[in-house]
Design a protein around this motif. Sequence first.
Motif, short mmCIF file in Angstrom:
data_model
loop_
_atom_site.label_atom_id
_atom_site.label_comp_id
_atom_site.label_asym_id
_atom_site.label_seq_id
_atom_site.Cartn_x
_atom_site.Cartn_y
_atom_site.Cartn_z
N PRO A 83 7.96 -7.39 2.98
CA PRO A 83 6.53 -7.07 3.11
C PRO A 83 5.84 -7.08 1.76
O PRO A 83 6.50 -6.96 0.71
N PRO A 84 4.51 -7.24 1.73
CA PRO A 84 3.78 -7.25 0.47
C PRO A 84 4.07 -5.99 -0.36
O PRO A 84 4.26 -4.91 0.18
N ILE A 85 4.12 -6.16 -1.68
CA ILE A 85 4.43 -5.06 -2.60
C ILE A 85 3.15 -4.66 -3.33
O ILE A 85 2.48 -5.49 -3.94
N GLU A 86 2.80 -3.38 -3.27
CA GLU A 86 1.60 -2.89 -3.95
C GLU A 86 1.92 -2.49 -5.39
O GLU A 86 3.00 -1.98 -5.67
N PHE A 87 0.97 -2.74 -6.30
CA PHE A 87 1.14 -2.34 -7.70
C PHE A 87 -0.22 -2.12 -8.34
O PHE A 87 -1.08 -2.98 -8.29
#
Length: 286
Positions: A83-87
């Motif tokens: 899944p997309p990774i937030e940063f």
Amino acid sequence: MNRQQGVALISVLLVMSLALLLTSAMLRNHRLVVKSTAQQLHQVQLRQAGFAAERWALQRLRGADLLASRSVSLGQEWAQVVPPIEFDGGLLQVRIEDLGGRFNLSALLTGGKVEAVTQQRWLRLLALLRIHDPHLENLADAGLVGVSDLSQLRVLPGVDGDLLHRLQAMVALLPKDASLNINTASAQQLMTLGGLSETDARTLVQQRPAQGYRSVQAFVEDPLLSGLELGSHGLGLGSRWFRITVDVALGPSRIRLVSEVELDAKTRGVSVLQRRFLPPLTSGTS
């Protein structure tokens, strides 16, 4: 006297106006410098995030299940959808693809005679992509040797950006002896093997063992391939070449990092062969 005072006042006003214009220009230039610096820092942040995601993907390719096996399959950790990774207010999307699951274009660009089986598979692939171009169909006779990027095919008459775009997701430029990995090949790629319908190809992909076929022979003896007299030429169970695609989104900006990597056959280490940053895209552009 009054005239002199008037001239002096006008002179003062002119000097003040000039000073205001100079100050305004300096402030405008300062704002432009600040904006340019901020944009540069923003791009550096995007690139750093892309490199960090690339390192993460390389670590996945060093996973125990891949390094311990000579076969490469979609059931291994590297192939699992993440899944997309937030940063820091941004978003990272990482995809890893086995390039061994594509048609190896280098097999047609050796400068020598091309095996009939390979040529037939190439023609079937062009037909599937609705590409009818005599120069591409007879690519082995085009005299192109040492092609390292698909864009170099544009030297051929009639080959434009649209044709290359259709080819991009289906071909790779690997060492000429690289085989097609039947454990990661798409349904379209399997259809190029000869006489296989789209329905049967999709069924083959759906029913493919999670950890891949134990042998090429087991694949060619699958009941769905019965009667096709499919040989094992050019087919394999493994691969050493992968593509990592990282999409970075930060505010309104987008950037894509595409890295092609190779597993060392002996040490099983991973090295980056080629790395490209695509231009930043505006928000809402895919």
